[in-house]
Write a protein that holds these residues in place. Structure first.
Motif, PDB file in Angstrom:
ATOM      1  N   ASN A  58       0.874  -1.344   0.056  1.00 43.22           N
ATOM      2  CA  ASN A  58      -0.080   0.074   0.070  1.00 43.22           C
ATOM      3  C   ASN A  58       0.956   1.338  -0.037  1.00 43.22           C
ATOM      4  N   THR A  84      -5.150  -4.638   0.109  1.00 38.23           N
ATOM      5  CA  THR A  84      -4.290  -3.494  -0.632  1.00 38.23           C
ATOM      6  C   THR A  84      -4.997  -2.928  -1.761  1.00 38.23           C
ATOM      7  N   HIS A  85      -4.386  -1.896  -2.450  1.00 36.14           N
ATOM      8  CA  HIS A  85      -5.023  -1.239  -3.608  1.00 36.14           C
ATOM      9  C   HIS A  85      -4.534  -1.956  -4.861  1.00 36.14           C
TER      10      HIS A  85
END
Length: 220
Positions: A58, A84-85
């Motif tokens: 992240n 997470t992204h």
């Protein structure tokens, strides 16, 4: 009927019965949740080792970066999109709007096989001995993908076609791994252990940039 009559005639009896019922329900609920916790606590404690990896992803990777995961048991493939992204390169979740999903499904499965270090010489035998895995990645309907012991063997022509294509294409895919992986966006490789030498040699543009709790991250 006697208990009902007693409850109607004596509010204290009604309150006592209600209290016993509520206590029984609460007691069962506590017991049930505790037993589930005891059963699965080890699994969730094991997940804690991924926390630092998720934090690093992240903080250190651009949003929507694509991660290819190499692991023995499918966990990170499911957890990375949740915590997470980042996106994952290979997944067994196959809802898609892409024009030719079968090609991508085959690509994903071939990638998975290479990451498991299945050699081209063994591909036919491997596919024949991993029926459930094959159906999970390539089955074209829910009956095929789910328990065959329950539904029985159901003919899936799309699955059979995919298997024929993989058998024919796998050696070229295996030997030209970096070129094949580049067909779709890929930014990082995450592995629960060092990449085997025969895999790392075929993706030379990836270098290890981070390691935590036995998990290594490679970047192109």
């Amino acid at each position: 009927r006697l208990l009902s009559q007693m409850c109607l005639e004596n509010p204290r009896v009604m309150a006592c019965v209600a209290g016993i019922c509520i206590g029984a329900v609460l007691g069962y609920g506590i017991y049930y949740h505790y037993s589930v916790y005891q059963k699965h606590s080890g699994l969730y404690v094991g997940f804690q080792k991924y926390a630092e990896l998720f934090s690093w992803l992240n903080k250190q990777t651009p949003k929507d970066s694509v991660v290819l995961v190499r692991e023995k048991v499918e966990r990170l493939d499911r957890l990375i999109p949740a915590f997470t992204h980042n996106n994952v390169y290979v997944s067994t979740y196959r809802f898609t709007l892409i024009p030719n999903p079968q090609e991508r499904f085959r690509h994903n499965y071939k990638t998975f096989l290479v990451m498991k270090d299945v050699s081209p010489k063994k591909i036919t035998a491997y596919l024949e001995s991993h029926d459930e895995e094959v159906r999970t990645y390539l089955g074209s309907n829910w009956y095929t993908m789910l328990d065959q012991n329950y539904f029985g063997k159901i003919k899936d022509e799309q699955l059979e076609n995919n298997l024929d294509i993989i058998n024919n294409e796998y050696a070229a895919f295996y030997n030209n791994l970096e070129k094949e992986l580049a067909r779709y966006r890929l930014d990082y490789v995450v592995t629960e252990e060092e990449l085997p030498k025969n895999i790392s040699q075929r993706i030379p543009s990836f270098r290890k940039i981070y390691e935590i709790n036995g998990i290594s991250v490679y970047k192109r």
